[in-house]
Design a protein around this motif. Structure first.
Motif, PDB file in Angstrom:
ATOM      1  N   ARG B 252       0.636  -1.274   0.026  1.00 13.27           N
ATOM      2  CA  ARG B 252      -0.077   0.465   0.207  1.00 13.27           C
ATOM      3  C   ARG B 252       1.037   1.282   0.141  1.00 13.27           C
ATOM      4  O   ARG B 252       0.310   2.519  -0.783  1.00 13.27           O
ATOM      5  CB  ARG B 252      -1.197  -0.342   1.267  1.00 13.27           C
ATOM      6  CG  ARG B 252      -1.936  -0.872   1.185  1.00 13.27           C
ATOM      7  CD  ARG B 252      -3.288  -1.028   2.068  1.00 13.27           C
ATOM      8  NE  ARG B 252      -2.101  -2.702   3.277  1.00 13.27           N
ATOM      9  CZ  ARG B 252      -1.993  -1.877   4.662  1.00 13.27           C
ATOM     10  NH1 ARG B 252      -2.680  -1.063   5.116  1.00 13.27           N
ATOM     11  NH2 ARG B 252      -1.290  -2.729   4.905  1.00 13.27           N
ATOM     12  N   TYR B 253       2.443   1.466   0.773  1.00 10.32           N
ATOM     13  CA  TYR B 253       2.595   2.608   0.710  1.00 10.32           C
ATOM     14  C   TYR B 253       2.986   2.239  -0.938  1.00 10.32           C
ATOM     15  O   TYR B 253       3.239   3.485  -1.125  1.00 10.32           O
ATOM     16  CB  TYR B 253       3.715   1.965   1.508  1.00 10.32           C
ATOM     17  CG  TYR B 253       5.588   2.875   1.408  1.00 10.32           C
ATOM     18  CD1 TYR B 253       5.140   4.041   2.337  1.00 10.32           C
ATOM     19  CD2 TYR B 253       5.449   3.026   0.620  1.00 10.32           C
ATOM     20  CE1 TYR B 253       6.948   4.900   2.458  1.00 10.32           C
ATOM     21  CE2 TYR B 253       7.033   4.013   0.850  1.00 10.32           C
ATOM     22  CZ  TYR B 253       6.525   4.732   1.467  1.00 10.32           C
ATOM     23  OH  TYR B 253       7.989   6.053   1.778  1.00 10.32           O
ATOM     24  N   ARG B 255       1.943   1.826  -3.471  1.00 14.12           N
ATOM     25  CA  ARG B 255       0.890   2.645  -4.311  1.00 14.12           C
ATOM     26  C   ARG B 255       0.758   3.257  -3.699  1.00 14.12           C
ATOM     27  O   ARG B 255       0.040   4.557  -5.099  1.00 14.12           O
ATOM     28  CB  ARG B 255      -1.031   1.308  -3.819  1.00 14.12           C
ATOM     29  CG  ARG B 255      -1.317   1.267  -5.100  1.00 14.12           C
ATOM     30  CD  ARG B 255      -2.411   0.151  -4.924  1.00 14.12           C
ATOM     31  NE  ARG B 255      -3.127   0.676  -3.504  1.00 14.12           N
ATOM     32  CZ  ARG B 255      -3.192  -1.004  -2.735  1.00 14.12           C
ATOM     33  NH1 ARG B 255      -2.353  -1.743  -3.160  1.00 14.12           N
ATOM     34  NH2 ARG B 255      -4.141  -0.746  -1.682  1.00 14.12           N
ATOM     35  N   ALA B 256       0.796   4.152  -2.618  1.00 16.58           N
ATOM     36  CA  ALA B 256       0.307   5.684  -2.331  1.00 16.58           C
ATOM     37  C   ALA B 256       1.377   6.688  -3.270  1.00 16.58           C
ATOM     38  O   ALA B 256       1.392   7.318  -3.638  1.00 16.58           O
ATOM     39  CB  ALA B 256       0.434   5.936  -0.724  1.00 16.58           C
ATOM     40  N   LEU B 257       3.030   5.945  -2.660  1.00 16.26           N
ATOM     41  CA  LEU B 257       3.966   6.570  -3.506  1.00 16.26           C
ATOM     42  C   LEU B 257       4.245   6.700  -4.937  1.00 16.26           C
ATOM     43  O   LEU B 257       3.910   7.931  -5.017  1.00 16.26           O
ATOM     44  CB  LEU B 257       4.789   5.925  -2.972  1.00 16.26           C
ATOM     45  CG  LEU B 257       6.455   6.670  -3.526  1.00 16.26           C
ATOM     46  CD1 LEU B 257       7.037   7.569  -3.158  1.00 16.26           C
ATOM     47  CD2 LEU B 257       8.020   5.531  -3.420  1.00 16.26           C
ATOM     48  N   GLN B 258       3.405   5.169  -5.995  1.00  9.18           N
ATOM     49  CA  GLN B 258       2.805   5.723  -6.926  1.00  9.18           C
ATOM     50  C   GLN B 258       2.236   7.031  -7.517  1.00  9.18           C
ATOM     51  O   GLN B 258       2.455   7.697  -8.231  1.00  9.18           O
ATOM     52  CB  GLN B 258       2.842   4.562  -7.406  1.00  9.18           C
ATOM     53  CG  GLN B 258       3.177   4.948  -9.319  1.00  9.18           C
ATOM     54  CD  GLN B 258       4.252   4.582  -9.662  1.00  9.18           C
ATOM     55  OE1 GLN B 258       5.508   3.821  -9.334  1.00  9.18           O
ATOM     56  NE2 GLN B 258       4.300   5.166 -10.483  1.00  9.18           N
ATOM     57  N   ASN B 259       1.316   6.597  -6.604  1.00  6.92           N
ATOM     58  CA  ASN B 259      -0.330   8.252  -7.611  1.00  6.92           C
ATOM     59  C   ASN B 259       0.354   9.172  -6.722  1.00  6.92           C
ATOM     60  O   ASN B 259       0.469  10.346  -7.622  1.00  6.92           O
ATOM     61  CB  ASN B 259      -1.312   7.328  -6.360  1.00  6.92           C
ATOM     62  CG  ASN B 259      -2.289   6.104  -6.368  1.00  6.92           C
ATOM     63  OD1 ASN B 259      -1.882   5.857  -8.010  1.00  6.92           O
ATOM     64  ND2 ASN B 259      -2.264   5.456  -5.306  1.00  6.92           N
ATOM     65  N   TYR B 260       1.293   9.322  -5.791  1.00  9.38           N
ATOM     66  CA  TYR B 260       1.766  11.406  -5.668  1.00  9.38           C
ATOM     67  C   TYR B 260       2.729  11.148  -6.778  1.00  9.38           C
ATOM     68  O   TYR B 260       2.575  11.704  -7.466  1.00  9.38           O
ATOM     69  CB  TYR B 260       3.011  11.020  -4.232  1.00  9.38           C
ATOM     70  CG  TYR B 260       3.697  11.936  -3.597  1.00  9.38           C
ATOM     71  CD1 TYR B 260       2.999  13.744  -3.497  1.00  9.38           C
ATOM     72  CD2 TYR B 260       4.698  11.702  -4.372  1.00  9.38           C
ATOM     73  CE1 TYR B 260       3.584  14.276  -4.033  1.00  9.38           C
ATOM     74  CE2 TYR B 260       5.979  12.902  -3.891  1.00  9.38           C
ATOM     75  CZ  TYR B 260       5.283  14.083  -3.873  1.00  9.38           C
ATOM     76  OH  TYR B 260       6.703  15.489  -3.860  1.00  9.38           O
ATOM     77  N   LEU B 261       3.581  10.172  -7.024  1.00  8.45           N
ATOM     78  CA  LEU B 261       4.452  10.467  -7.992  1.00  8.45           C
ATOM     79  C   LEU B 261       3.805  10.537  -9.351  1.00  8.45           C
ATOM     80  O   LEU B 261       4.391  11.939 -10.398  1.00  8.45           O
ATOM     81  CB  LEU B 261       5.448   9.334  -8.581  1.00  8.45           C
ATOM     82  CG  LEU B 261       6.419   9.369  -6.910  1.00  8.45           C
ATOM     83  CD1 LEU B 261       7.523   8.212  -7.826  1.00  8.45           C
ATOM     84  CD2 LEU B 261       6.903  10.617  -6.919  1.00  8.45           C
ATOM     85  N   GLN B 265       3.744  14.315 -11.113  1.00  9.81           N
ATOM     86  CA  GLN B 265       4.065  14.421 -13.649  1.00  9.81           C
ATOM     87  C   GLN B 265       3.212  14.980 -13.394  1.00  9.81           C
ATOM     88  O   GLN B 265       3.820  15.858 -14.391  1.00  9.81           O
ATOM     89  CB  GLN B 265       4.110  13.073 -13.675  1.00  9.81           C
ATOM     90  CG  GLN B 265       5.030  12.447 -14.973  1.00  9.81           C
ATOM     91  CD  GLN B 265       6.130  13.226 -14.903  1.00  9.81           C
ATOM     92  OE1 GLN B 265       7.114  12.195 -13.880  1.00  9.81           O
ATOM     93  NE2 GLN B 265       6.659  13.302 -16.117  1.00  9.81           N
TER      94      GLN B 265
END
Lengths: 708, 302
Positions: B252-253, B255-261, B265
């Protein structure tokens, strides 16, 4: 489920190791300053259902793997309640095997009988459990037999049935006595049976005493009943119901009656047996054979008075006509009931010896003893005084009527020997009784029981009303039993004017309303023999009055007197007969180890001849032992019946298939499989999820452009 | 030549990077004449356009040849070149103090980028300013082009410590308002802020016609999130603590990081930010080189 190494179960708490490690790991956390806290908080808010479930599954699989390993090392056994009841290798096994003929069923598709199947399953169970202390209780030996090891028991256990109906309560009584005398910490009584009601006698009064007796034992006692009542195949059984020699014609003839009983298969739903079928019946007498085709249907078949000329016998010989034979049907699923044995002889003379000091008073008895009930029978009476008794050949006497002072001295010895050898004695009160004691009783005195005004014996209704009447009698006793059509003997019509009371140990057969016994039987007395004491074979009956008109209407209403005298004569005639017809087990004393087997099971041990059907020559008498009559009853003791019989005792009924090879089996393989499966699943769950390469997440657009 | 004896400056890297000029993507408004395009007309040699003469214009700039051809007065205009005002915004919030084992902190990394950029800018005659941003503007140095000014900037960078919350969006708004239009604004931060707020601030800067460049600093451990046993994470910008089982939460971490990146972008594309995502595990020379080289193609749209 039980275990061969139950002490290994103390290691079960080790299954909590994964949980403990998990908890310790939770305590061993490190503190990390973290910049990207927002992602952690966001991740924490996301749904974590599967992840949490996965973690719990992993923990559960690890725990399960250790648990399976521990259970595997404890060597688990199957069969649930059975295994729980089986105990461990220190448990003593008391084996009771039902060896009745019904256990000889060979089931379709197998070559083993129910008894063999029981023994095989017990052997496998004992071997698996490591039980070495085995006690076998057998009806033939009459006492428990201890075995030092399992192998010794397996070699010695009998694998064949006999012809006697089992007496399970009686065997359990032996087990109870054995347990009382040889207490053990844990005992399991194994009963292998097809649960026939005839063997179990679930309504027998002994069960209550057994329940109380076993419950009173301090040791831990359990009962395992191996139920082999299933899969009963279709069966035909033959039994001789009567064999009688008729010598009133020119040629002596044997009148033979027999029946064929049909028992349908237990799970049979077809009515194929309703159609008449034919079966050959082979009849053998000595070395000669004959056969007939018998038509039977679902109700069986009956053959009455099948006559066979006895041309081979010479009527003029001293020993008369005497022989044996058998009837047989083709072997079927139960070969034990496909043959039935019989013996026959020229009916012996039924001789009655009357010892009387006043024969006129008992002339009615003499008359009753002289008139034969059948044309083929011959009856004869002889009147003597007590002083002449010593000169009479008692060997040919069937009934002794004693109307005199009670015997004493040598007379008593003669009478005693007569009774011990099976003779029947009827004591009738003398006119002047004294205080002589014989057979445990003595005459007291005469007393009037009718009205004094009617002592003249006027033949009026008022006179009839002056008689004392018999108010109660034992119609289940042999002497006063109901007639063949079920009608009671007319004892209530007998009138009594005068009776002679007696004292001593006796069982009343008929009594007046005030309780005064008028007819009683003396309890059988123990007779010392070289093998021990046995009960005397004959019987002693006391009659409290005479057939004289002055005393009673026994002569006038002579039916009761005639029937009683003839029944005693019939019983007494057995002692002079040269043939015996007995039931295996019940009449085992008719034969002994010295008897010679003429027909029957040649493998039968001579010490157990009494348990096997066949023809025996025992002390110059031909004995036909038949299988137990109760074997015709195919009813089964159901679960409530067993529950009622065993009550609060620890018992379990284990339904055993005949194809089953073992009652208990080690199932450690299953636990190894469970352990492997748990470890594999745990490994799969622990596999790291495929992650995107770390660089992919942070690849800068410029770099991506260059790379492309 | 400037003296470069600071620990966060590497002379070799500086010499390599000096070969690539620092150029803006748009026309800049400087204080003095320089080498960058200006939105105004000036006196360079590069012809811009003809314009009708209006009274007051310098007669020397009349194009007499055009007068001869058309009998009208035209003034000949040339492009103006000006210097660059580079405003470096360095995030000094607590989160910039994070470093995985054996690595430099994000603040150290940002310090190197800021110092190198300042050196390069001053060396080519541009002005450099510095703003240290945490929960407020910790220190603000206006852009100047002198060598002593660069020393002040270096001293300021040297004293910078990671401390306090991040209020980067509001600080960028403040910078957008206080810095004169058409400057090069270089933001060095981990951008652990709400992307929607950040987008608004970047749009604000863009509205002020600033050329925005962003260096997004991330630590390798923040990407991988590789921990073996339970960890109690303590927020570096507050007292918040969270106990987690890394294996449980890693997915989940990520996933959250990827969403943020992904959001970042999208935001930088929408706001035309010269965006550079940088791992502190790589040498700071590489992102700077990418930054400089990426700007060589543009001559500055006037």
């Amino acid at each position: 489920m039980s275990f061969l190494q139950p002490w290994m179960l103390v290691a079960i708490p080790l299954a909590a190791i994964p949980i403990i490690i998990h908890l310790v790991n939770q305590r061993r956390f490190q503190t990390v300053p973290w910049a990207a806290m927002r992602f952690l908080l966001e991740a924490n808010r996301m749904s974590s259902g599967y992840t949490r479930l996965r973690q719990w599954l992993i923990l559960a699989m690890r725990t399960l793997a250790i648990l399976a390993l521990i259970l595997f090392t404890a060597r688990p056994l199957t069969s649930g309640l059975l295994a729980l009841l089986s105990g461990d290798s220190n448990t003593r096994a008391i084996v009771i095997l039902d060896r009745s003929p019904s256990m000889a069923d060979t089931l379709p598709g197998t070559i083993r009988t129910r008894l063999e199947s029981t023994i095989d399953q017990l052997s496998s169970t004992f071997e698996t459990l490591g039980i070495q202390r085995i006690v076998q209780i057998d009806e033939a030996s009459g006492k428990p037999e201890e075995f030092a090891s399992f192998n010794q028991w397996r070699r010695s256990v009998p694998r064949t049935t006999w012809s006697a109906t089992s007496d399970i309560p009686g065997l359990l009584e032996q087990a109870l006595v054995y347990e009382k005398n040889n207490p053990s910490g844990n005992s399991v009584i194994w009963i292998g049976s097809d649960l026939r009601e005839s063997d179990w006698r679930s309504r027998d009064g002994r069960w209550a005493a057994l329940r109380d007796g076993f419950q009173a034992l301090p040791q831990n006692l359990r009962f395992s009943i191996l139920d082999l009542s299933g899969n009963r195949p279709e069966d035909l059984a033959i039994r001789v119901t009567n064999s009688q020699c008729l010598d009133n014609t020119d040629t002596p003839t044997l009148s033979l009656s027999f029946r064929v009983d049909h028992t349908p298969a237990k799970d049979s739903s077809s009515n194929a047996s309703d159609t008449p079928q034919s079966i050959p019946v082979e009849i053998a007498m000595g070395s000669s054979r004959t056969s007939l085709d018998l038509t039977w249907n679902s109700g069986g078949a009956q053959v009455n008075d099948y006559r066979i000329p006895l041309t081979a016998f010479d009527n003029s010989k001293a020993e008369g006509i005497r022989g044996w034979g058998w009837v047989r049907i083709p072997s079927d699923s139960n070969p034990g009931n496909d043959i039935s044995y019989f013996v026959f002889e020229q009916p012996p003379l039924r001789r009655t010896l009357i010892v009387s000091d006043n024969p006129d008073l008992i002339s009615a008895i003499e008359l009753c003893a002289s008139i034969a009930p059948q044309q083929t029978l011959k009856c004869e009476t002889e009147l003597v005084t007590q002083a002449q008794l010593g000169s009479v050949a008692m060997e040919n006497v069937a009934l002794l009527v004693w109307h005199d002072r009670l015997p004493s001295g040598k007379s008593l010895e003669v009478v005693q020997r007569f009774v011990d050898s099976g003779g029947q004695v009827l004591f009738v009160p003398p006119e002047a009784p004294d205080d002589t004691l014989a057979f445990g009783f003595r005459w007291l005195e005469w007393r009037n029981v009718g009205s004094p005004s009617n002592e003249a014996g006027a033949n009026t209704d008022a006179a009839s009303a002056s008689f004392a009447r018999i108010s109660q009698w034992q119609n289940d006793s042999e002497l006063l039993a109901n007639t063949l059509n079920g009608a009671p003997l007319p004892l209530g019509q007998l009138g009594l004017r005068r009776i002679c009371s007696f004292s001593g140990s006796s069982s009343p057969l008929a009594s007046l309303s005030d309780g005064q016994p008028i007819l009683a039987v003396v309890e059988n007395q123990a007779v010392p023999t070289p093998e021990g004491s046995v009960l005397s074979a004959g019987s002693v009956v006391i009659c409290g009055t005479t057939p004289s008109d002055r005393d009673s209407t026994l002569a006038g209403d002579g039916v009761v007197l005639y029937v009683a005298i003839q029944r005693m004569l019939a019983n007494g005639a057995k002692r002079v007969s040269a043939v015996r017809q007995g039931s295996a087990g019940v009449d085992r004393n008719l034969v002994d180890a010295t008897s010679q087997l003429k027909a029957g099971d040649e493998n039968a041990p001579s010490t157990q001849y009494g348990m096997y059907a066949g023809i025996y020559d025992s002390n110059n008498a031909l004995v036909a032992m038949e299988r137990g009559v109760a074997e015709e009853d195919v009813s089964i003791v159901d679960e409530p019946g067993l529950a009622e019989a065993f009550g609060e005792l620890k018992w379990a009924r284990i339904g055993v298939g005949v194809r089953t090879t073992s009652l208990v089996q080690e199932i450690w393989r299953w636990f190894v499989l469970v352990m492997i499966a748990a470890l594999l699943l745990e490994a799969v769950l622990c596999l790291p999820r495929l992650r995107r390469p770390a660089g992919g997440a942070i690849r800068t657009p410029q770099l991506a452009k260059q790379r492309s | 030549m400037l003296s470069i004896t600071r620990s966060f400056l590497d002379p070799q890297i500086l010499s390599r990077l000096a070969a690539v000029p620092l150029r803006p993507r748009h026309a800049m408004q400087g204080n003095v004449s320089g080498r960058h395009p200006s939105p105004h007309r000036g006196s360079s040699v590069e012809f811009a356009e003809y314009r009708k003469y209006v009274p007051g214009d310098d007669l020397r700039r009349l194009d007499w040849r055009a007068y001869g051809r058309t009998d009208r007065y035209y003034v000949k205009e040339f492009e103006a070149d000006t210097n660059l005002r580079c405003c470096v915004v360095l995030d000094t919030s607590g989160s910039m103090g994070f470093a995985s084992k054996g690595m430099m902190t994000k603040l150290d990394y940002g310090r190197r980028i800021a110092a190198t950029l300042g050196y390069l800018a001053v060396q080519q005659g541009d002005a450099v300013g510095l703003s240290l941003a945490a929960d407020q503007i910790v220190q603000n140095i206006p852009p100047r082009r002198s060598a002593p000014h660069l020393r002040v900037i270096f001293d300021t960078l040297e004293r910078a410590v990671a401390k306090g919350d991040t209020q980067l969006p509001s600080i960028l708004d403040e910078i957008a308002e206080t810095v004169r239009q058409r400057a090069l604004v270089v933001i060095i931060s981990d951008f652990f802020v709400d992307p929607s707020l950040l987008k608004r601030s970047l749009e604000h800067l863009r509205f002020r016609k600033h050329d925005i460049a962003a260096f997004h600093l991330l630590d390798q451990q923040e990407i991988d999130f590789a921990f073996g046993r339970p960890v109690r994470f303590v927020d570096m910008e507050g007292n918040t603590a969270l106990f987690v089982e890394p294996n449980e939460i890693a997915d989940r971490y990520q996933r959250a990081l990827q969403n943020y990146l992904n959001q970042m972008q999208k935001i930088v594309l929408e706001t035309s930010v010269d965006y550079h995502r940088v791992l502190t595990s790589e040498s700071y020379e590489h992102p700077l080189m990418r930054f400089l080289v990426g700007r060589t193609g543009s001559r500055g749209v006037r």
